[in-house]
Design an enzyme around this catalytic site. Structure first.
Site, PDB file in Angstrom:
ATOM      1  N   GLN B  85       0.886  -1.164   0.000  1.00  0.00           N
ATOM      2  CA  GLN B  85       0.000   0.000   0.000  1.00  0.00           C
ATOM      3  C   GLN B  85       0.919   1.207   0.000  1.00  0.00           C
ATOM      4  O   GLN B  85       1.476   1.568   1.024  1.00  0.00           O
ATOM      5  CB  GLN B  85      -0.911  -0.050   1.230  1.00  0.00           C
ATOM      6  CG  GLN B  85      -1.806  -1.290   1.236  1.00  0.00           C
ATOM      7  CD  GLN B  85      -2.435  -1.552   2.588  1.00  0.00           C
ATOM      8  OE1 GLN B  85      -1.735  -1.701   3.587  1.00  0.00           O
ATOM      9  NE2 GLN B  85      -3.756  -1.601   2.640  1.00  0.00           N
ATOM     10  N   HIS B  96       6.021   3.950   6.575  1.00  0.00           N
ATOM     11  CA  HIS B  96       7.310   3.299   6.339  1.00  0.00           C
ATOM     12  C   HIS B  96       6.998   2.157   5.375  1.00  0.00           C
ATOM     13  O   HIS B  96       6.125   1.322   5.665  1.00  0.00           O
ATOM     14  CB  HIS B  96       7.859   2.774   7.680  1.00  0.00           C
ATOM     15  CG  HIS B  96       9.263   2.234   7.623  1.00  0.00           C
ATOM     16  ND1 HIS B  96       9.976   1.939   8.757  1.00  0.00           N
ATOM     17  CD2 HIS B  96      10.086   1.940   6.579  1.00  0.00           C
ATOM     18  CE1 HIS B  96      11.188   1.477   8.420  1.00  0.00           C
ATOM     19  NE2 HIS B  96      11.266   1.461   7.107  1.00  0.00           N
ATOM     20  N   HIS B  98       6.323  -1.039   3.504  1.00  0.00           N
ATOM     21  CA  HIS B  98       6.279  -2.444   3.930  1.00  0.00           C
ATOM     22  C   HIS B  98       5.460  -3.255   2.941  1.00  0.00           C
ATOM     23  O   HIS B  98       4.497  -2.758   2.366  1.00  0.00           O
ATOM     24  CB  HIS B  98       5.728  -2.600   5.349  1.00  0.00           C
ATOM     25  CG  HIS B  98       4.396  -1.952   5.598  1.00  0.00           C
ATOM     26  ND1 HIS B  98       4.244  -0.578   5.723  1.00  0.00           N
ATOM     27  CD2 HIS B  98       3.157  -2.474   5.748  1.00  0.00           C
ATOM     28  CE1 HIS B  98       2.969  -0.306   5.957  1.00  0.00           C
ATOM     29  NE2 HIS B  98       2.288  -1.441   5.968  1.00  0.00           N
ATOM     30  N   HIS B 100       3.226  -6.641   2.500  1.00  0.00           N
ATOM     31  CA  HIS B 100       2.512  -7.716   3.189  1.00  0.00           C
ATOM     32  C   HIS B 100       2.701  -9.025   2.430  1.00  0.00           C
ATOM     33  O   HIS B 100       2.574  -9.057   1.194  1.00  0.00           O
ATOM     34  CB  HIS B 100       1.006  -7.432   3.213  1.00  0.00           C
ATOM     35  CG  HIS B 100       0.616  -6.261   4.031  1.00  0.00           C
ATOM     36  ND1 HIS B 100       0.321  -6.351   5.368  1.00  0.00           N
ATOM     37  CD2 HIS B 100       0.475  -4.947   3.714  1.00  0.00           C
ATOM     38  CE1 HIS B 100       0.000  -5.157   5.834  1.00  0.00           C
ATOM     39  NE2 HIS B 100       0.093  -4.283   4.847  1.00  0.00           N
TER      40      HIS B 100
END
Lengths: 191, 191
Positions: B85, B96, B98, B100
């Site tokens: 996202q 920050h 990331h 998934h």
């Protein structure tokens, strides 16, 4: 004469707007929003991420970096969803690895707004945008804007070809304007 | 003494089960399913993909390759959702970068099945799995299994630490059993 490019069993040569040694980017048959494009490895027996060789993987992710940067610029997007459905139980609908790049916007009037890129990123702005997103219904609110798969109209080949030509032209402009983006280009080819 | 690892402003050192020069993988505070982990760049001012340098990007995607392969093996997953996202309008909840990694399963009794990896991939099996997925309600059917964010219990630090230790041990085993996976390891560090 360009060699045919396959997305699984489908010939998509005329939907492709960017191609490297091992990867390509194409416009979508049923985009969720304008600018919803896919990045795909050229080798059509790559079903999931695990099937990429080391070299293909470097090429694939470099291509993804270039295209996501380009889509931000081209569609004046505020955010992007970048998603891989790796396997049918994850919703993968075509048995050929592909990464969705889906522009997201602060306002719902997509394409009808003026985007002013901030010179300096800051937490206050980020949190404000996050708050607006949540106040707008968050994930559920935005989901309602997208039509279910079976209600989205498949576009014509002509429409997709025209968009691919447009994006190819714009991508060349983008690379001229931002030469540092060439670091993501594995190998330029004219298509 | 390990240097603290940050996920935005949060210290997550004890949730981390793998670390390279520029990236790390950690267990999740509120996993959607067991095995839902995140891959994150170490530099905490990387908010989106565009903020990664070339070297960090290579490291990040190599790490993603290793960890997604490992999660398939460790959780006997049939498919994976891999999602970024990129920005608040895309649902990003922590400023920050990331990624998934979310395991998906043919059956709903996650972890309670025996997975027999096919020696040879074939279209018939893929299509059968796809059909089962759609007959089970597809995206909507699977979504119903996940609790909304605010109903998911945050796990304790102890629970997450124990899982991180377990995954770290299993990942070492995995790399011993499948030495070809070491190609994705940018730099091994003991944590």
């Amino acid at each position: 004469m360009t060699k045919s490019i396959y997305f699984s069993k489908f010939v998509v040569t005329e939907q492709v707007f960017y191609r490297t040694k091992h990867s390509y980017a194409l416009v979508n048959l049923k985009p969720l929003v304008p600018g919803h494009v896919l990045v795909v490895p050229l080798r059509k027996d790559v079903i999931g991420l695990s099937d990429l060789t080391f070299e293909e993987s470097q090429d694939y992710f470099n291509t993804l970096q270039l295209i996501q940067n380009f889509i931000y610029w081209q569609y004046k997007a505020d955010s992007l969803n970048i998603a891989i459905q790796d396997g049918p139980e994850a919703g993968q609908s075509v048995a050929h690895l592909h990464t969705h790049i889906i522009p997201r916007f602060k306002m719902n009037n997509i394409g009808d707004q003026i985007y002013e890129k901030l010179d300096h990123w800051n937490f206050e702005d980020w949190n404000k945008r996050r708050e607006e997103y949540l106040n707008g219904g968050g994930r559920d609110g935005r989901r309602a804007l997208a039509k279910p798969d079976d209600q989205r109209m498949a576009r014509t080949e002509k429409q997709m070809f025209q968009e691919a030509i447009e994006l190819n032209t714009q991508l060349s402009k983008y690379l001229q304007e931002f030469p540092e983006m060439k670091k993501w280009v594995t190998k330029e080819t004219s298509i």
